[in-house]
Design a protein around this motif. Structure first.
Motif, PDB file in Angstrom:
ATOM      1  N   GLN A  68       0.802  -1.219   0.000  1.00  0.00           N
ATOM      2  CA  GLN A  68       0.000   0.000   0.000  1.00  0.00           C
ATOM      3  C   GLN A  68       0.842   1.279   0.000  1.00  0.00           C
ATOM      4  O   GLN A  68       0.326   2.352  -0.332  1.00  0.00           O
ATOM      5  CB  GLN A  68      -0.921   0.019   1.219  1.00  0.00           C
ATOM      6  CG  GLN A  68      -1.932  -1.102   1.239  1.00  0.00           C
ATOM      7  CD  GLN A  68      -2.837  -1.054   2.456  1.00  0.00           C
ATOM      8  OE1 GLN A  68      -2.947  -0.018   3.120  1.00  0.00           O
ATOM      9  NE2 GLN A  68      -3.479  -2.157   2.774  1.00  0.00           N
ATOM     10  N   ASN A  69       2.120   1.152   0.340  1.00  0.00           N
ATOM     11  CA  ASN A  69       2.970   2.336   0.458  1.00  0.00           C
ATOM     12  C   ASN A  69       4.417   1.875   0.555  1.00  0.00           C
ATOM     13  O   ASN A  69       4.692   0.671   0.687  1.00  0.00           O
ATOM     14  CB  ASN A  69       2.570   3.135   1.707  1.00  0.00           C
ATOM     15  CG  ASN A  69       3.274   4.482   1.801  1.00  0.00           C
ATOM     16  OD1 ASN A  69       3.537   5.136   0.799  1.00  0.00           O
ATOM     17  ND2 ASN A  69       3.586   4.897   3.018  1.00  0.00           N
ATOM     18  N   LEU A  70       5.355   2.805   0.507  1.00  0.00           N
ATOM     19  CA  LEU A  70       6.766   2.501   0.697  1.00  0.00           C
ATOM     20  C   LEU A  70       7.489   3.774   1.095  1.00  0.00           C
ATOM     21  O   LEU A  70       6.957   4.874   0.958  1.00  0.00           O
ATOM     22  CB  LEU A  70       7.394   1.921  -0.570  1.00  0.00           C
ATOM     23  CG  LEU A  70       7.703   2.874  -1.735  1.00  0.00           C
ATOM     24  CD1 LEU A  70       8.672   2.203  -2.701  1.00  0.00           C
ATOM     25  CD2 LEU A  70       6.463   3.317  -2.476  1.00  0.00           C
ATOM     26  N   CYS A  71       8.723   3.600   1.563  1.00  0.00           N
ATOM     27  CA  CYS A  71       9.539   4.750   1.941  1.00  0.00           C
ATOM     28  C   CYS A  71      10.185   5.368   0.699  1.00  0.00           C
ATOM     29  O   CYS A  71      10.475   4.676  -0.280  1.00  0.00           O
ATOM     30  CB  CYS A  71      10.622   4.327   2.928  1.00  0.00           C
ATOM     31  SG  CYS A  71      11.601   5.714   3.585  1.00  0.00           S
ATOM     32  N   HIS A  99      -1.286   7.319  -3.253  1.00  0.00           N
ATOM     33  CA  HIS A  99      -2.726   7.163  -3.043  1.00  0.00           C
ATOM     34  C   HIS A  99      -3.268   8.434  -2.406  1.00  0.00           C
ATOM     35  O   HIS A  99      -2.595   9.092  -1.610  1.00  0.00           O
ATOM     36  CB  HIS A  99      -2.994   5.948  -2.149  1.00  0.00           C
ATOM     37  CG  HIS A  99      -4.438   5.582  -2.044  1.00  0.00           C
ATOM     38  ND1 HIS A  99      -5.309   6.254  -1.219  1.00  0.00           N
ATOM     39  CD2 HIS A  99      -5.163   4.623  -2.668  1.00  0.00           C
ATOM     40  CE1 HIS A  99      -6.520   5.721  -1.337  1.00  0.00           C
ATOM     41  NE2 HIS A  99      -6.456   4.733  -2.212  1.00  0.00           N
ATOM     42  N   SER A 100      -4.489   8.800  -2.737  1.00  0.00           N
ATOM     43  CA  SER A 100      -5.056  10.068  -2.272  1.00  0.00           C
ATOM     44  C   SER A 100      -5.053  10.173  -0.747  1.00  0.00           C
ATOM     45  O   SER A 100      -4.913  11.271  -0.198  1.00  0.00           O
ATOM     46  CB  SER A 100      -6.480  10.236  -2.792  1.00  0.00           C
ATOM     47  OG  SER A 100      -7.320   9.216  -2.309  1.00  0.00           O
ATOM     48  N   GLU A 101      -5.192   9.050  -0.061  1.00  0.00           N
ATOM     49  CA  GLU A 101      -5.158   9.090   1.407  1.00  0.00           C
ATOM     50  C   GLU A 101      -3.754   9.388   1.911  1.00  0.00           C
ATOM     51  O   GLU A 101      -3.586  10.064   2.937  1.00  0.00           O
ATOM     52  CB  GLU A 101      -5.690   7.765   1.969  1.00  0.00           C
ATOM     53  CG  GLU A 101      -7.182   7.608   1.723  1.00  0.00           C
ATOM     54  CD  GLU A 101      -7.682   6.182   1.807  1.00  0.00           C
ATOM     55  OE1 GLU A 101      -8.871   5.959   1.536  1.00  0.00           O
ATOM     56  OE2 GLU A 101      -6.870   5.281   2.146  1.00  0.00           O
ATOM     57  N   ARG A 102      -2.748   8.930   1.205  1.00  0.00           N
ATOM     58  CA  ARG A 102      -1.375   9.261   1.575  1.00  0.00           C
ATOM     59  C   ARG A 102      -1.091  10.743   1.291  1.00  0.00           C
ATOM     60  O   ARG A 102      -0.449  11.428   2.087  1.00  0.00           O
ATOM     61  CB  ARG A 102      -0.372   8.401   0.797  1.00  0.00           C
ATOM     62  CG  ARG A 102      -0.431   6.903   1.077  1.00  0.00           C
ATOM     63  CD  ARG A 102      -0.155   6.553   2.507  1.00  0.00           C
ATOM     64  NE  ARG A 102       1.011   7.228   3.054  1.00  0.00           N
ATOM     65  CZ  ARG A 102       1.406   7.090   4.320  1.00  0.00           C
ATOM     66  NH1 ARG A 102       0.731   6.310   5.162  1.00  0.00           N
ATOM     67  NH2 ARG A 102       2.473   7.736   4.754  1.00  0.00           N
ATOM     68  N   ALA A 169      -2.892   5.276 -11.903  1.00  0.00           N
ATOM     69  CA  ALA A 169      -4.244   5.061 -11.392  1.00  0.00           C
ATOM     70  C   ALA A 169      -4.907   6.410 -11.192  1.00  0.00           C
ATOM     71  O   ALA A 169      -4.377   7.261 -10.471  1.00  0.00           O
ATOM     72  CB  ALA A 169      -4.217   4.271 -10.084  1.00  0.00           C
ATOM     73  N   TYR A 170      -6.049   6.605 -11.844  1.00  0.00           N
ATOM     74  CA  TYR A 170      -6.826   7.824 -11.666  1.00  0.00           C
ATOM     75  C   TYR A 170      -7.903   7.557 -10.624  1.00  0.00           C
ATOM     76  O   TYR A 170      -8.775   6.715 -10.811  1.00  0.00           O
ATOM     77  CB  TYR A 170      -7.476   8.254 -12.975  1.00  0.00           C
ATOM     78  CG  TYR A 170      -8.489   9.358 -12.798  1.00  0.00           C
ATOM     79  CD1 TYR A 170      -8.142  10.560 -12.175  1.00  0.00           C
ATOM     80  CD2 TYR A 170      -9.800   9.212 -13.267  1.00  0.00           C
ATOM     81  CE1 TYR A 170      -9.069  11.577 -12.008  1.00  0.00           C
ATOM     82  CE2 TYR A 170     -10.729  10.235 -13.106  1.00  0.00           C
ATOM     83  CZ  TYR A 170     -10.365  11.406 -12.470  1.00  0.00           C
ATOM     84  OH  TYR A 170     -11.295  12.408 -12.297  1.00  0.00           O
TER      85      TYR A 170
END
Length: 258
Positions: A68-71, A99-102, A169-170
């Motif tokens: 979902q994420n990375l550094c 991602h929009s939440e990030r 990704a839109y």
């Protein structure tokens, strides 16, 4: 710009949900259903603590795992972060960046997202670079300007060979978790714009045409039926429906059988 036909990619983002018991039941169900999915690439995004467990459960299955994420850095004193090489080490194939939440909740700037995409590529992962506008930005005509500002820093740091490994990704922020799905016309317009932006910025028209661009925003079995019919849509980034095996399988089938 006409997109080159590619197998669809369906990504299920679990966000901060799941448990060992629930994850096992979900993934075992998906493994049983995989034969009915058709010609589609499927990946799931468990939270960090469950990645290795999920990779093991999906061993010898065509379903892959996405982080979902990375550094934004490769290694060092970054307490609480997870590097791209670690994700590759446990068996991830893809990783989300931006991602929009990030971006909205954790302050990931477009420059930080670009650094994360670079780290992913360095580790042999495929970055899924997410972009999307808020409702306020759309209403005042800033959709394209917003998307360009989010994506250009990533494009600036990549070679043509790198670009061939990137997925976009839109995800319009106003459609995430709201039950509101962008219209076919809105989605088609934005995805064409994104591919043209890649082509105009890099001069790599062929790469831009082939670049997978996903749609994310309250995707469910009903919307997946017509989303799969849009030629510009290379696949979908699924949120809540990815936690329900039956719903996620239906979405995969819609894209696998188009």
């Amino acid at each position: 710009m006409t997109q080159q036909h590619l197998p669809a990619l369906v990504i299920g983002n679990w966000k901060m949900n799941g448990s060992l018991t629930a994850n096992t039941a979900l993934l075992e169900s998906l493994r049983r259903d995989i034969a009915s999915f058709g010609h589609v690439n499927v990946s799931v995004c468990p939270p960090f603590p469950y990645l290795a467990h999920s990779v093991a459960l999906l061993a010898k299955s065509p379903i892959s795992c996405t982080a979902q994420n990375l550094c934004h850095e490769a290694v060092g004193a970054y307490t609480g972060e997870v590097s791209a090489s670690m994700l590759a080490d446990v068996g991830c194939r893809y990783v989300l960046a931006g991602h929009s939440e990030r971006r909205g909740l954790f302050g990931d700037s477009s420059e930080r997202v670009a650094a994360k995409a670079r780290q992913a590529l360095n580790a042999g992962l495929t970055p899924i670079v997410c972009v999307g506008e808020t409702l306020a930005q759309r209403e005042i005509g800033l959709t394209e300007a917003t998307l360009a500002a989010q994506l250009l820093p990533t494009l600036a740091g990549l070679s043509i060979a790198d670009l061939e490994k990137v997925v976009l990704a839109y995800e319009p922020v106003w459609a995430i978790g709201t039950g509101h799905v962008a219209t076919a016309q809105q989605i088609t317009s934005v995805l064409r714009y994104l591919r043209q932006l890649v082509a105009d910025t890099t001069g790599a028209d062929k790469v831009a045409r082939a670049m997978p661009v996903l749609y994310g925003g309250s995707v469910n079995p009903t919307s997946a039926v017509w989303l799969a019919q849009l030629p510009e849509v290379s696949g979908v980034l699924v949120g809540g429906a990815a936690l329900k095996a039956e719903d996620f399988s239906e979405i995969c089938r819609s894209f696998g059988q188009r």
